[in-house]
Design a protein around this motif. Structure first.
Motif, mmCIF file in Angstrom:
data_model
loop_
_atom_site.group_PDB
_atom_site.id
_atom_site.type_symbol
_atom_site.label_atom_id
_atom_site.label_comp_id
_atom_site.label_asym_id
_atom_site.label_seq_id
_atom_site.Cartn_x
_atom_site.Cartn_y
_atom_site.Cartn_z
ATOM 1 N N SER A 286 5.233 -1.487 9.413
ATOM 2 C CA SER A 286 5.957 -2.087 10.411
ATOM 3 C C SER A 286 6.764 -2.649 8.421
ATOM 4 N N SER A 287 6.301 -2.140 7.013
ATOM 5 C CA SER A 287 6.627 -2.624 6.077
ATOM 6 C C SER A 287 6.871 -2.036 5.123
ATOM 7 N N GLU A 288 7.891 -1.980 3.794
ATOM 8 C CA GLU A 288 7.827 -0.676 3.017
ATOM 9 C C GLU A 288 6.537 -1.192 2.103
ATOM 10 N N PRO A 289 6.568 0.035 1.410
ATOM 11 C CA PRO A 289 4.577 -0.407 0.619
ATOM 12 C C PRO A 289 4.908 -1.134 0.256
ATOM 13 N N VAL A 290 4.218 -2.335 -0.353
ATOM 14 C CA VAL A 290 4.037 -3.603 -1.535
ATOM 15 C C VAL A 290 2.890 -2.754 -2.166
ATOM 16 N N ARG A 291 3.132 -3.234 -3.637
ATOM 17 C CA ARG A 291 2.833 -3.495 -4.640
ATOM 18 C C ARG A 291 1.521 -4.301 -4.953
ATOM 19 N N LEU A 292 0.392 -4.108 -5.532
ATOM 20 C CA LEU A 292 -0.466 -5.052 -5.240
ATOM 21 C C LEU A 292 -0.943 -4.174 -7.076
ATOM 22 N N GLN B 70 -9.025 4.868 -2.576
ATOM 23 C CA GLN B 70 -7.617 5.806 -3.582
ATOM 24 C C GLN B 70 -7.525 7.270 -3.432
ATOM 25 N N GLU B 71 -8.469 7.382 -3.690
ATOM 26 C CA GLU B 71 -8.487 8.798 -3.185
ATOM 27 C C GLU B 71 -8.107 9.814 -2.147
ATOM 28 N N GLU B 72 -9.116 8.687 -1.493
ATOM 29 C CA GLU B 72 -8.766 9.575 0.283
ATOM 30 C C GLU B 72 -7.547 9.585 0.911
ATOM 31 N N GLY B 73 -6.804 7.992 0.167
ATOM 32 C CA GLY B 73 -5.616 7.405 0.878
ATOM 33 C C GLY B 73 -5.987 7.022 1.548
ATOM 34 N N PHE B 74 -6.401 5.553 1.758
ATOM 35 C CA PHE B 74 -6.601 4.519 2.676
ATOM 36 C C PHE B 74 -5.306 3.473 2.622
ATOM 37 N N PHE B 75 -5.399 3.321 0.840
ATOM 38 C CA PHE B 75 -4.248 1.844 0.324
ATOM 39 C C PHE B 75 -3.006 2.595 0.977
ATOM 40 N N ALA B 76 -2.646 4.185 0.459
ATOM 41 C CA ALA B 76 -1.427 4.743 0.833
ATOM 42 C C ALA B 76 -1.631 4.140 2.631
ATOM 43 N N LEU C 289 0.732 0.276 0.753
ATOM 44 C CA LEU C 289 -0.069 -0.344 -0.389
ATOM 45 C C LEU C 289 0.245 0.663 -1.366
ATOM 46 N N GLN C 290 0.766 0.247 -2.686
ATOM 47 C CA GLN C 290 0.701 0.626 -3.250
ATOM 48 C C GLN C 290 -0.038 0.337 -4.405
ATOM 49 N N ILE C 291 -0.827 0.191 -5.028
ATOM 50 C CA ILE C 291 -2.302 -0.337 -6.089
ATOM 51 C C ILE C 291 -1.520 0.381 -7.453
ATOM 52 N N GLU C 292 -1.642 -0.848 -8.173
ATOM 53 C CA GLU C 292 -1.152 -0.299 -9.968
ATOM 54 C C GLU C 292 -2.721 -0.911 -10.187
ATOM 55 N N PHE C 293 -3.887 -0.509 -10.677
ATOM 56 C CA PHE C 293 -4.999 -0.712 -11.074
ATOM 57 C C PHE C 293 -4.757 -1.686 -12.260
ATOM 58 N N VAL C 294 -5.265 -2.502 -12.730
ATOM 59 C CA VAL C 294 -5.481 -2.831 -13.924
ATOM 60 C C VAL C 294 -7.156 -3.023 -14.870
ATOM 61 N N GLN C 295 -7.276 -2.650 -15.529
ATOM 62 C CA GLN C 295 -7.866 -2.579 -16.429
ATOM 63 C C GLN C 295 -7.900 -4.049 -17.656
ATOM 64 N N MET C 296 -9.616 -4.505 -17.472
ATOM 65 C CA MET C 296 -9.549 -5.284 -18.685
ATOM 66 C C MET C 296 -11.222 -5.224 -19.173
ATOM 67 N N SER C 297 -11.289 -5.815 -19.963
ATOM 68 C CA SER C 297 -12.497 -5.887 -20.756
ATOM 69 C C SER C 297 -13.734 -5.902 -20.174
ATOM 70 N N SER C 298 -13.164 -7.436 -18.860
ATOM 71 C CA SER C 298 -14.627 -7.929 -18.021
ATOM 72 C C SER C 298 -13.621 -8.308 -16.976
ATOM 73 N N SER C 299 -14.717 -8.514 -15.684
ATOM 74 C CA SER C 299 -14.105 -9.183 -14.293
ATOM 75 C C SER C 299 -13.569 -10.960 -14.739
ATOM 76 N N ARG D 173 -4.486 -6.302 5.284
ATOM 77 C CA ARG D 173 -3.806 -4.519 4.786
ATOM 78 C C ARG D 173 -4.793 -3.763 3.356
ATOM 79 N N PHE D 174 -4.866 -4.847 2.644
ATOM 80 C CA PHE D 174 -5.650 -4.396 2.166
ATOM 81 C C PHE D 174 -7.578 -4.075 2.292
ATOM 82 N N ILE D 175 -8.281 -5.329 3.138
ATOM 83 C CA ILE D 175 -9.625 -4.517 3.414
ATOM 84 C C ILE D 175 -9.276 -3.573 4.305
ATOM 85 N N VAL D 176 -8.517 -3.864 5.275
ATOM 86 C CA VAL D 176 -8.690 -2.903 6.154
ATOM 87 C C VAL D 176 -8.894 -1.394 5.494
ATOM 88 N N ALA D 177 -8.211 -1.191 4.500
ATOM 89 C CA ALA D 177 -8.108 0.291 3.394
ATOM 90 C C ALA D 177 -9.792 0.607 2.843
#
Length: 345
Positions: free
Chosen positions: A32-38, A55-61, A65-75, A251-255
């Motif tokens: 229903s929509s173009e890929p959303v970047r999160l 991510q590996e199984e393509g559930f976000f895709a 959803l286009q997921i940009e994973f961000v790494q930080m020192s901690s949550s 949609r993120f929670i569905v994936a």
């Protein structure tokens, strides 16, 4: 003749819609929509397993959803950017700082389980004691904790402090009757166990197994015996989703929940391969250690959050209490479970 053809065509469409409603709905969810970047926080820990799988199984895709994973020192470091809308999704440990941010600004809510202390099964989180101390009979019960040196690598103002004080209360030991040592790196902590300068620590996997395998520490008490079903990890949404794009959040929670279902298949070859890639833990070690409990429907134990909050207020660590409605939004998992159930039928 034309009338009969049109009538027949409309009848065909009606029958088709009755036979395949769930598939048509699900297809519309995906296209229903173009890929959303999160922008999503990602750390190399076991409790992020459903993120790795999705991510590996393509559930976000699948969910556009286009997921940009961000790494930080901690949550903990991710909470300010989440509240400001610079990050969309943060998953991590239940923290007092997060509850304070919810109370002060009202821009963050928990939306799914990411890890809890399962009441049964293997031990993911435990109280680890110095082996020599246990063998000498100096730790037969919690009352013998008086005078002991306890390491809290994450600090006292966390769930680790909550676990330890609950344990001390069982033995009638006051907090000022033990020595709390905070923020010690794992290698230094292990060395302190060898030298006898630390008596106990709190740890989850893989720290727990590494401590036990060092022969200097033993699992003294599983945390599930202290706080069964405690909600130690959550997924949180910030204002960029809660106020601006709830559809992307759904949609993120569905994936995510689709990945949790695969996670519940256990230590399969596929799951082991994915976790090895993201955690850098070898396959044999992954087979050996306990994996965290994650509810298949994404629900959380809100009462345990309220109990942790009450403790935090008594300790002067939290400004004021938040209501369940202030910190928890179940609508995302409710919608996702309906979608996943309709697809599986």
């Amino acid at each position: 003749m034309m009338f009969h053809l049109r009538k027949g065509f409309f009848c065909f469409l009606l029958v088709l819609s009755l036979i395949l409603p769930s598939h048509i709905v699900f297809a519309r969810e995906k296209t229903s929509s173009e890929p959303v970047r999160l922008k999503v926080l990602l750390l190399p820990f076991l409790s992020y397993a459903p993120f790795f799988i999705a991510q590996e199984e393509g559930f976000f895709a699948e969910q556009q959803l286009q997921i940009e994973f961000v790494q930080m020192s901690s949550s903990a470091a991710a909470i300010p950017p989440l509240a400001q809308g610079d990050l969309d999704i943060v998953a991590g440990t239940l923290r007092i700082s997060t509850l304070n941010a919810i109370i002060r600004e009202g821009k963050i809510k928990f939306v799914s389980d990411k890890g809890h202390i399962g009441a049964g099964g293997c031990t993911y989180y435990g109280i680890i004691a110095r082996q020599a101390l246990v063998e000498a009979g100096d730790l037969k019960n919690p009352s013998q904790l008086k005078g002991k040196k306890i390491c809290l690598a994450s600090g006292f103002a966390t769930s680790e402090g909550y676990f330890v004080e609950k344990l001390l209360n069982r033995g009638g030991v006051k907090l000022n009757e033990v020595e709390i040592q905070e923020h010690i790196p794992f290698t230094a902590e292990l060395e302190a166990f060898k030298k006898g300068t630390i008596d106990l620590t709190v740890g989850g996997e893989p720290k727990l197994t590494r401590m036990v395998e060092s022969k200097h520490g033993v699992l003294w008490m599983p945390v599930q015996e202290i706080v069964p079903d405690f909600q130690f990890d959550v997924i949180a949404y910030g204002p960029s989703i809660l106020q601006k794009n709830r559809e992307a959040g759904r949609r993120f929670i569905v994936a995510y929940l689709k990945a949790v279902r695969q996670y519940h298949q256990g230590k399969s070859g596929r799951n082991l391969g994915i976790l090895r890639k993201y955690t850098n833990l070898d396959t044999e070690f992954l087979k050996k250690i306990c994996w965290p409990s994650i509810r298949i429907d994404g629900s959380i134990n809100a009462k345990s959050v309220l109990d942790f909050q009450d403790w935090s207020i008594k300790k002067g660590l939290l400004d004021r209490p938040a209501t369940e409605n202030q910190f928890w939004d179940p609508s995302f998992i409710e919608d996702a479970n309906k979608i996943l159930s309709s697809v599986s039928k």
